[in-house]
Every structure is written in structure tokens, then in C-alpha cells.
Design an enzyme around this catalytic site. Structure first.
Site, PDB file in Angstrom:
ATOM      1  N   GLU A  25       2.747  -5.035  13.973  1.00  0.00           N
ATOM      2  CA  GLU A  25       3.792  -4.893  15.003  1.00  0.00           C
ATOM      3  C   GLU A  25       3.273  -4.218  16.276  1.00  0.00           C
ATOM      4  OE1 GLU A  25       7.303  -2.816  13.668  1.00  0.00           O
ATOM      5  OE2 GLU A  25       8.380  -3.263  15.521  1.00  0.00           O
ATOM      6  N   LYS A  54      12.822   3.366   9.095  1.00  0.00           N
ATOM      7  CA  LYS A  54      11.890   2.243   9.314  1.00  0.00           C
ATOM      8  C   LYS A  54      10.861   2.641  10.377  1.00  0.00           C
ATOM      9  CE  LYS A  54      10.400  -1.731  11.409  1.00  0.00           C
ATOM     10  NZ  LYS A  54       9.654  -1.820  12.653  1.00  0.00           N
ATOM     11  N   ASP A  64      -1.282   1.929  -1.898  1.00  0.00           N
ATOM     12  CA  ASP A  64      -0.268   0.973  -2.357  1.00  0.00           C
ATOM     13  C   ASP A  64       1.023   1.190  -1.568  1.00  0.00           C
ATOM     14  OD1 ASP A  64       1.760  -0.300  -3.813  1.00  0.00           O
ATOM     15  OD2 ASP A  64       0.755   0.023  -5.733  1.00  0.00           O
ATOM     16  N   HIS A 108       8.440  -1.040  24.166  1.00  0.00           N
ATOM     17  CA  HIS A 108       8.124  -1.996  23.096  1.00  0.00           C
ATOM     18  C   HIS A 108       7.789  -3.370  23.686  1.00  0.00           C
ATOM     19  CE1 HIS A 108       8.061  -3.785  19.175  1.00  0.00           C
ATOM     20  NE2 HIS A 108       8.981  -4.667  19.530  1.00  0.00           N
TER      21      HIS A 108
HETATM   22  C1  LIG Z   1       5.038   2.078  24.117  1.00  0.00           C
HETATM   23  C2  LIG Z   1       4.957   3.458  24.716  1.00  0.00           C
HETATM   24  C3  LIG Z   1       3.835   4.238  24.033  1.00  0.00           C
HETATM   25  C4  LIG Z   1       4.657   3.337  26.197  1.00  0.00           C
HETATM   26  O1  LIG Z   1       4.753   4.615  26.767  1.00  0.00           O
HETATM   27  P1  LIG Z   1       4.353   4.917  28.260  1.00  0.00           P
HETATM   28  O2  LIG Z   1       4.831   6.286  28.581  1.00  0.00           O
HETATM   29  O3  LIG Z   1       4.766   3.778  29.130  1.00  0.00           O
HETATM   30  O4  LIG Z   1       2.779   4.909  28.125  1.00  0.00           O
HETATM   31  P2  LIG Z   1       1.678   5.173  29.246  1.00  0.00           P
HETATM   32  O5  LIG Z   1       1.195   3.853  29.717  1.00  0.00           O
HETATM   33  O6  LIG Z   1       2.141   6.193  30.231  1.00  0.00           O
HETATM   34  O7  LIG Z   1       0.529   5.834  28.338  1.00  0.00           O
HETATM   35  C5  LIG Z   1       0.700   7.110  27.723  1.00  0.00           C
HETATM   36  C6  LIG Z   1      -0.001   7.137  26.378  1.00  0.00           C
HETATM   37  O8  LIG Z   1       0.684   6.276  25.451  1.00  0.00           O
HETATM   38  C7  LIG Z   1      -0.271   5.588  24.639  1.00  0.00           C
HETATM   39  N1  LIG Z   1      -0.333   4.168  25.019  1.00  0.00           N
HETATM   40  C8  LIG Z   1       0.393   3.547  25.967  1.00  0.00           C
HETATM   41  N2  LIG Z   1       0.084   2.249  26.031  1.00  0.00           N
HETATM   42  C9  LIG Z   1      -0.875   2.027  25.113  1.00  0.00           C
HETATM   43  C10 LIG Z   1      -1.590   0.877  24.735  1.00  0.00           C
HETATM   44  N3  LIG Z   1      -1.390  -0.302  25.301  1.00  0.00           N
HETATM   45  N4  LIG Z   1      -2.501   1.001  23.773  1.00  0.00           N
HETATM   46  C11 LIG Z   1      -2.719   2.195  23.173  1.00  0.00           C
HETATM   47  N5  LIG Z   1      -2.067   3.329  23.498  1.00  0.00           N
HETATM   48  C12 LIG Z   1      -1.150   3.249  24.472  1.00  0.00           C
HETATM   49  C13 LIG Z   1      -1.606   6.233  24.951  1.00  0.00           C
HETATM   50  O9  LIG Z   1      -1.768   7.389  24.157  1.00  0.00           O
HETATM   51  C14 LIG Z   1      -1.416   6.634  26.392  1.00  0.00           C
HETATM   52  O10 LIG Z   1      -2.314   7.643  26.790  1.00  0.00           O
HETATM   53  P3  LIG Z   1      -3.803   7.255  27.305  1.00  0.00           P
HETATM   54  O11 LIG Z   1      -4.477   6.448  26.238  1.00  0.00           O
HETATM   55  O12 LIG Z   1      -3.596   6.440  28.558  1.00  0.00           O
HETATM   56  O13 LIG Z   1      -4.447   8.571  27.543  1.00  0.00           O
HETATM   57  C15 LIG Z   1       6.287   4.267  24.554  1.00  0.00           C
HETATM   58  O14 LIG Z   1       7.290   3.582  25.259  1.00  0.00           O
HETATM   59  C16 LIG Z   1       6.716   4.442  23.127  1.00  0.00           C
HETATM   60  O15 LIG Z   1       6.233   5.321  22.430  1.00  0.00           O
HETATM   61  N6  LIG Z   1       7.670   3.638  22.667  1.00  0.00           N
HETATM   62  C17 LIG Z   1       8.141   3.629  21.269  1.00  0.00           C
HETATM   63  C18 LIG Z   1       7.678   2.346  20.654  1.00  0.00           C
HETATM   64  C19 LIG Z   1       7.989   2.254  19.204  1.00  0.00           C
HETATM   65  O16 LIG Z   1       8.554   3.105  18.573  1.00  0.00           O
HETATM   66  N7  LIG Z   1       7.577   1.142  18.651  1.00  0.00           N
HETATM   67  C20 LIG Z   1       7.802   0.821  17.271  1.00  0.00           C
HETATM   68  C21 LIG Z   1       8.404  -0.540  17.195  1.00  0.00           C
HETATM   69  S1  LIG Z   1      10.136  -0.455  17.429  1.00  0.00           S
HETATM   70  C22 LIG Z   1      10.648  -0.077  15.825  1.00  0.00           C
HETATM   71  O17 LIG Z   1      10.255  -0.754  14.930  1.00  0.00           O
HETATM   72  C23 LIG Z   1      11.283   1.191  15.386  1.00  0.00           C
HETATM   73  C24 LIG Z   1      12.581   1.655  15.925  1.00  0.00           C
HETATM   74  C25 LIG Z   1      12.442   1.966  17.345  1.00  0.00           C
HETATM   75  O18 LIG Z   1      13.617   0.747  15.723  1.00  0.00           O
HETATM   76  C26 LIG Z   1      12.816   2.914  15.118  1.00  0.00           C
HETATM   77  C27 LIG Z   1      14.049   3.639  15.505  1.00  0.00           C
HETATM   78  O19 LIG Z   1      15.032   2.993  15.894  1.00  0.00           O
HETATM   79  O20 LIG Z   1      14.050   4.889  15.352  1.00  0.00           O
HETATM   80  N1  LIG Z   2       3.858   1.099 -10.139  1.00  0.00           N
HETATM   81  C1  LIG Z   2       2.702   1.262  -9.506  1.00  0.00           C
HETATM   82  O1  LIG Z   2       2.651   1.930  -8.481  1.00  0.00           O
HETATM   83  C2  LIG Z   2       1.441   0.658 -10.037  1.00  0.00           C
HETATM   84  C3  LIG Z   2       0.321   0.676  -9.259  1.00  0.00           C
HETATM   85  N2  LIG Z   2      -0.884   0.195  -9.718  1.00  0.00           N
HETATM   86  C4  LIG Z   2      -2.114   0.220  -8.919  1.00  0.00           C
HETATM   87  O2  LIG Z   2      -2.960   1.244  -9.472  1.00  0.00           O
HETATM   88  C5  LIG Z   2      -3.939   1.637  -8.520  1.00  0.00           C
HETATM   89  C6  LIG Z   2      -4.070   3.141  -8.510  1.00  0.00           C
HETATM   90  O3  LIG Z   2      -4.323   3.619  -9.814  1.00  0.00           O
HETATM   91  P1  LIG Z   2      -5.375   4.782 -10.059  1.00  0.00           P
HETATM   92  O4  LIG Z   2      -5.220   5.217 -11.476  1.00  0.00           O
HETATM   93  O5  LIG Z   2      -5.229   5.844  -9.015  1.00  0.00           O
HETATM   94  O6  LIG Z   2      -6.743   4.105  -9.763  1.00  0.00           O
HETATM   95  P2  LIG Z   2      -7.952   3.721 -10.716  1.00  0.00           P
HETATM   96  O7  LIG Z   2      -7.513   2.997 -11.917  1.00  0.00           O
HETATM   97  O8  LIG Z   2      -8.984   3.079  -9.843  1.00  0.00           O
HETATM   98  O9  LIG Z   2      -8.449   5.133 -11.242  1.00  0.00           O
HETATM   99  C7  LIG Z   2      -8.992   6.141 -10.463  1.00  0.00           C
HETATM  100  C8  LIG Z   2      -9.899   6.935 -11.353  1.00  0.00           C
HETATM  101  O10 LIG Z   2     -10.857   7.621 -10.560  1.00  0.00           O
HETATM  102  C9  LIG Z   2     -11.424   8.665 -11.339  1.00  0.00           C
HETATM  103  N3  LIG Z   2     -11.688   9.806 -10.409  1.00  0.00           N
HETATM  104  C10 LIG Z   2     -12.888  10.056  -9.845  1.00  0.00           C
HETATM  105  N4  LIG Z   2     -12.826  11.143  -9.057  1.00  0.00           N
HETATM  106  C11 LIG Z   2     -11.563  11.583  -9.092  1.00  0.00           C
HETATM  107  C12 LIG Z   2     -10.874  12.650  -8.449  1.00  0.00           C
HETATM  108  N5  LIG Z   2     -11.489  13.479  -7.611  1.00  0.00           N
HETATM  109  N6  LIG Z   2      -9.557  12.782  -8.678  1.00  0.00           N
HETATM  110  C13 LIG Z   2      -8.914  11.945  -9.511  1.00  0.00           C
HETATM  111  N7  LIG Z   2      -9.508  10.926 -10.149  1.00  0.00           N
HETATM  112  C14 LIG Z   2     -10.835  10.735  -9.960  1.00  0.00           C
HETATM  113  C15 LIG Z   2     -10.422   8.956 -12.446  1.00  0.00           C
HETATM  114  O11 LIG Z   2     -10.986   8.542 -13.650  1.00  0.00           O
HETATM  115  C16 LIG Z   2      -9.235   8.070 -12.102  1.00  0.00           C
HETATM  116  O12 LIG Z   2      -8.546   7.670 -13.223  1.00  0.00           O
HETATM  117  C17 LIG Z   2      -3.487   1.094  -7.212  1.00  0.00           C
HETATM  118  O13 LIG Z   2      -4.321   0.002  -6.883  1.00  0.00           O
HETATM  119  C18 LIG Z   2      -2.065   0.623  -7.473  1.00  0.00           C
HETATM  120  O14 LIG Z   2      -1.732  -0.461  -6.627  1.00  0.00           O
HETATM  121  C19 LIG Z   2      -0.998  -0.276 -10.993  1.00  0.00           C
HETATM  122  C20 LIG Z   2       0.098  -0.330 -11.810  1.00  0.00           C
HETATM  123  C21 LIG Z   2       1.418   0.084 -11.385  1.00  0.00           C
END
Ligand SMILES: CC(C)(COP(=O)([O-])OP(=O)([O-])OC[C@H]1O[C@@H](n2cnc3c(N)ncnc32)[C@H](O)[C@@H]1OP(=O)([O-])[O-])[C@@H](O)C(=O)NCCC(=O)NCCSC(=O)C[C@@](C)(O)CC(=O)[O-]
Ligand SMILES: NC(=O)C1=CN([C@@H]2O[C@H](COP(=O)(O)OP(=O)(O)OC[C@H]3O[C@@H](n4cnc5c(N)ncnc54)[C@H](O)[C@@H]3O)[C@@H](O)[C@H]2O)C=CC1
Length: 444
Positions: free
Chosen positions: A85, A280, A296, A393
């Protein structure tokens, strides 16, 4: 079209593609070309990606972006994000930049407990079942030792098992409700393996428990599975500053901004229609980092939304207040994440993302992910309560609309400049591109 096939999984990759493209596409050659276009050119990498899932025929690209300038507990991070997005990465970057000058984000891991359950049916005396559980509990732990040994050596393992009576909900329904510490692993496979062992031991030992009648020995295991509801695997992220420091030349004072911002949060706290969209926005940031770090996202999504409903009504995950002239915006969120296991050591871009984050522990990653969510929420609310969401956006979405109209690079350049001072909408871009093309045809 309704076509079925038996033995599809046994076909080779090219046979699968052949069947699919000939069955579903009038131009099968073109469909094949598109699928192949997204294969990795390196054979080894192609095979690695193919083997992540089943019936792989191609790869599905998502942009991999980064948001710099995240000051978290005094340390600056550049956060990797994988998301489709537009404006999400810009919004995160914008919020990071805003808070960089105002003390940054503060985070704290509050707890790391994960839960798994063996769901079973037992129709007999509850007292005798409890007695059996008390007797068998050490054996449950003992039989799981081969699975838990290494995790225990690292400092984790099974932290508790209890018997839960759920017969008020379903006749005969009980659970073994277990808690786990899985350290740097998300733990799903570890927990499920432990649970399946508990179930085996429980059923087997029931056969030898003399207090059970023959009928009571017949414990039926329904299933053994971890829970993705992890309210005790919780992280807090927060930003705060003096109200007057919120002023950012958006034609609104710090006081006005704080008041409106808090109103927006309050609305999300009481109004589920708004809360879902509010959350969201938080998930925009969370999912993007969860995906980029190979975690995951379905597990995270399910757990987070259950947590948002914990009071019996779906509500905002974030909260805001002003106290003694200080604005505070915070969120507590359940995140069961891994920095080992799953895809984390396999996917080359995930490995790169984790390196970029300086190889975080799971606890550190929880904090970074929570910050990405809070930042995203801050940016969205800041836009919503000041300029409106569409301005920023749509500015970011402009390139997608131009691509839909198959704009050339020259057209993109001209229209990006034009829309710096005009409102972006699908129609407005369509009209502008038509005009441009008529003009350039006239010039030919
Ligand atoms: C879009 C902005 C950031 C513009 O904001 P702006 O003030 O017009 O940005 P700007 O051009 O003045 O730039 C300021 C800074 O923004 C960032 N920035 C600015 N442009 C870029 C770009 N092209 N690429 C990367 N970074 C960018 C960047 O950090 C930049 O600093 P700089 O890099 O220049 O030092 C602002 O309007 C904003 O934050 N809007 C919110 C957008 C948003 O939330 N989008 C999510 C999708 S909508 C949604 O799904 C969720 C929602 C909204 O429904 C959730 C809700 O309802 O709560
Ligand atoms: N309902 C759910 O969320 C389910 C998710 N999964 C999937 O399972 C996966 C994750 O399972 P995991 O058991 O985490 O992964 P995994 O099966 O790869 O196991 C990770 C293993 O790493 C080892 N390990 C090494 N260093 C470690 C440390 N510092 N701390 C902890 N463990 C260490 C341990 O033996 C551990 O069991 C994901 O890919 C997920 O999508 C699988 C079944 C159901």
C-alpha cells in the site's frame, strides 16, 4: 469455469503450470511468460523460494522499503517494511522524523508468555479427573523433556500446566491449559510438539489410573494446538512531549492539535466502526515489519484483533492523553514474534532485514514492531485531524494511478509536477493524461 484435477500435487512444476495456463487462460503462452517473469534467475534461490510452500509456480513480489530515523529508547533504527500500500512507508518515515526531534519512542516488553491447549472430552467425576491430573502432571513434563531440553538450557520451556473445566460451555469439555516461554522463537512448532506429547501421555496414563472407572478412562483428545491469543506476550510503545512542542507549522497550535488528536483516539475507543479502521492503520505498520522479518502475520493479526476486543467491545489499541501540559500517546499490543525459526534464517531478504535491525532478539523485535504500529497510527491521525487523509495518501498513490493509465516516464514527470498543486483523484489523473495525450498528438 469449473475444472477439478486429481494428483495435481504430484505433477512437476512445469506440468502444473502447463495444466493451469491451458485450463484457465485463453492466451496460455502469455500467462506462462508472466509466471516465469517472477522466478528468481538464480536456480538455487528459485528452488529455495519454491520450497517455502506447496504447489509453487511463481513468486509474488511485494515492495521491500525502509523507514529511517526511528529513535527507540535512545537508539536510531532504520526499519524494514514489506507492504503493497502506498503512503504507509512515507507515513512511518514522517512520524519517525517528527518524534526524532521530540525524544523519540520509549518501549518496554511487559511479558512474554505464550499459551497452548489440549482440548479433550471426559464424561465422569470432575474430582477424579483433577486427582488424575495432579498425579500425571510430573509425567507430562517428564515425557516432554526430549522436546523441551534445549529450550530449557536456553532459559525457556514449559512454565505451567493446569486443568481447566469448560463443562459450563460444552458438556464434557476440559482443557490442559499450558504456558510457555519460547525466547527468540515464535514457538508454534515447539508448543504444538509439547502439546501433542501431553495428549499422548495423558491418554496413555489414564488407562492405568485405578480411580477411573472403565468409562472414565476413555478420554477423547479433540485437538492439541497453541493459541494465537497472547495477551500475556505484551509490549508497550509510547511517545510524549510538551503540548506546545507538537506545533509543526500545520496551521494549528500544539493545544488544538492535541485536543483534536485525543478526540480522534477517544472516538476509536468507543465506536467499533472507527476502531476497526483506526487499528487497521496500526496494522499497516505492524504487518509490514512482521512480513519483512519473516514472521507470521496471520498469527499476529488474529491475536491483535482478539486483544482489541478483550473488554467485550472492539476498541482502539492506542490511547492518548494530556496531563500537566504533556501529551502522551501509547499502545500496549500482544506480539508473539521470532528472530529464529520459521523463515527467519532462510529467506535472503528476511536475513537482510534482521541484519539491518542489528540481529534483534525477539523482545527487541517486539519493541520495534510496536513502534512501527504506533508511528503509523500517529501519522494517520495527524493527517486525518489536520489536512485529511487523502492529500498525503493520494500524493503517494499518484504513481499507481499513472501506471494504471500506462503513463510514460515523460508523462509521469509532467503530471507529478502538475499534481503538486492540484488535488489527486482517479478521475483528475485520467482527465489530465487524456489532455496531455491530445496535446502531444496535436503537436505531432
Ligand atoms: C504521506 C505523508 C507522509 C506526506 O506528508 P508530507 O508532510 O506532505 O511530507 P513531506 O513531503 O513534507 O515530507 C516529510 C517527511 O515525510 C516522509 N515522506 C514524505 N514523502 C515520502 C516519500 N515519497 N517517500 C518516503 N518518505 C516520505 C519523509 O520522512 C519526509 O522527510 P524527508 O525524507 O524528506 O526528510 C503524510 O501525509 C502522512 O503521513 N499521511 C498518512 C498516510 C497514511 O496513513 N497512509 C496509510 C494508508 S491510509 C490507511 O490505510 C489507514 C487509515 C488512514 O485509514 C487509518 C486510519 O483511518 O486511522
Ligand atoms: N497457529 C500458528 O500460529 C501456527 C504457526 N506455525 C508456524 O510455525 C513457525 C514458528 O514456529 P517456531 O516453533 O517458532 O519455529 P521453528 O519450528 O523453526 O523452531 C524454532 C526453534 O529454534 C530453536 N532455537 C534456537 N535458538 C533459539 C532461541 N534463542 N530461542 C528460542 N528458540 C531457539 C528452538 O529449538 C526452536 O524450537 C512459523 O513459521 C509459523 O508460521 C505453525 C503451526 C501453527
Amino acid at each position: 469455469m469449473s475444472v477439478s484435477i486429481s494428483g495435481f500435487s504430484k505433477l512437476s512444476k512445469s506440468e502444473k503450470m502447463d495444466w493451469l495456463t491451458k485450463t484457465y487462460f485463453s492466451n496460455s503462452k502469455k500467462a506462462l511468460r508472466v509466471l516465469r517473469q517472477y522466478w528468481n534467475q538464480d536456480d538455487k534461490l528459485q528452488q529455495l523460494h519454491d520450497e517455502f510452500i506447496e504447489n509453487t509456480i511463481s513468486n509474488f513480489y511485494l515492495p521491500f522499503g525502509v523507514a529511517p530515523n526511528f529513535l527507540i529508547n535512545g537508539k536510531i533504527h532504520t526499519i524494514p517494511m514489506a507492504i503493497e500500500e502506498s503512503s504507509v512507508v512515507a507515513a512511518a518515515s514522517n512520524a519517525a522524523k517528527f518524534w526524532l526531534k521530540r525524544g523519540g519512542f520509549k518501549t518496554q516488553v511487559l511479558s512474554t508468555t505464550k499459551i497452548g491447549q489440549v482440548h479433550f472430552m471426559y464424561h465422569g467425576s470432575r474430582k477424579t479427573l483433577q486427582k488424575f491430573f495432579d498425579v500425571v502432571k510430573p509425567q507430562l513434563l517428564q515425557d516432554a523433556k526430549p522436546i523441551t531440553k534445549n529450550m530449557e538450557q536456553r532459559g525457556g520451556g514449559i512454565t505451567s500446566i493446569e486443568l481447566r473445566d469448560k463443562t459450563a460451555d460444552i458438556a464434557g469439555y476440559y482443557q490442559l491449559h499450558a504456558a510457555f516461554e519460547t525466547l527468540d522463537a515464535m514457538g508454534a512448532n515447539f508448543i504444538n510438539s509439547c502439546l501433542e506429547q501431553f495428549a499422548k501421555t495423558f491418554q496413555k496414563e489414564a488407562q492405568h489410573f485405578s480411580d477411573f472407572s472403565e468409562a472414565e478412562k476413555n478420554i477423547q483428545i479433540v485437538m492439541s494446538i497453541l493459541s494465537n491469543y497472547v495477551p500475556d506476550c505484551l509490549v508497550r510503545a509510547e511517545v510524549s512531549c510538551k503540548v506546545e512542542d507538537l506545533n509543526d507549522n500545520k496551521n494549528i497550535s500544539g493545544e488544538e492539535f492535541a485536543a483534536k488528536f485525543i478526540q480522534a483516539v477517544n472516538i476509536a475507543e468507543v465506536e467499533p466502526y472507527r476502531a476497526v479502521t483506526h487499528n487497521k492503520g496500526i496494522m499497516n505498520g505492524i504487518d509490514a515489519v512482521v512480513l519483512a522479518t519473516g514472521n507470521d502475520f496471520r498469527a499476529i493479526e488474529a491475536g491483535v484483533h482478539a486483544f482489541a476486543s478483550k473488554e467485550g467491545r472492539y476498541s482502539s489499541l492506542s490511547h492518548a492523553k494530556v496531563e500537566d501540559g504533556v501529551f502522551t500517546f501509547w499502545m500496549e499490543i500482544p506480539l508473539a514474534l521470532g528472530t529464529v525459526g520459521g523463515l527467519t534464517g532462510l529467506h535472503p531478504l528476511v536475513k537482510l532485514a534482521l541484519k539491518l535491525l542489528q540481529q534483534p532478539t525477539a523482545k527487541e523485535l517486539m519493541q520495534i514492531v510496536a513502534v512501527a504500529g504506533l508511528a503509523q497510527n500517529f501519522a494517520a491521525l495527524r493527517s486525518l485531524t489536520t489536512t485529511g487523509i487523502q492529500e498525503g495518501h493520494m500524493k503517494m498513490h499518484l504513481m499507481n494511478i499513472l501506471n494504471q493509465f500506462e503513463a510514460t516516464n515523460e508523462e509521469k514527470q509532467l503530471l507529478t509536477a502538475h499534481f503538486k498543486t492540484h488535488t489527486v483523484s482517479h478521475n483528475a489523473v485520467g482527465d489530465a493524461i487524456k489532455k496531455l495525450r491530445v496535446m502531444s498528438n496535436g503537436n505531432d
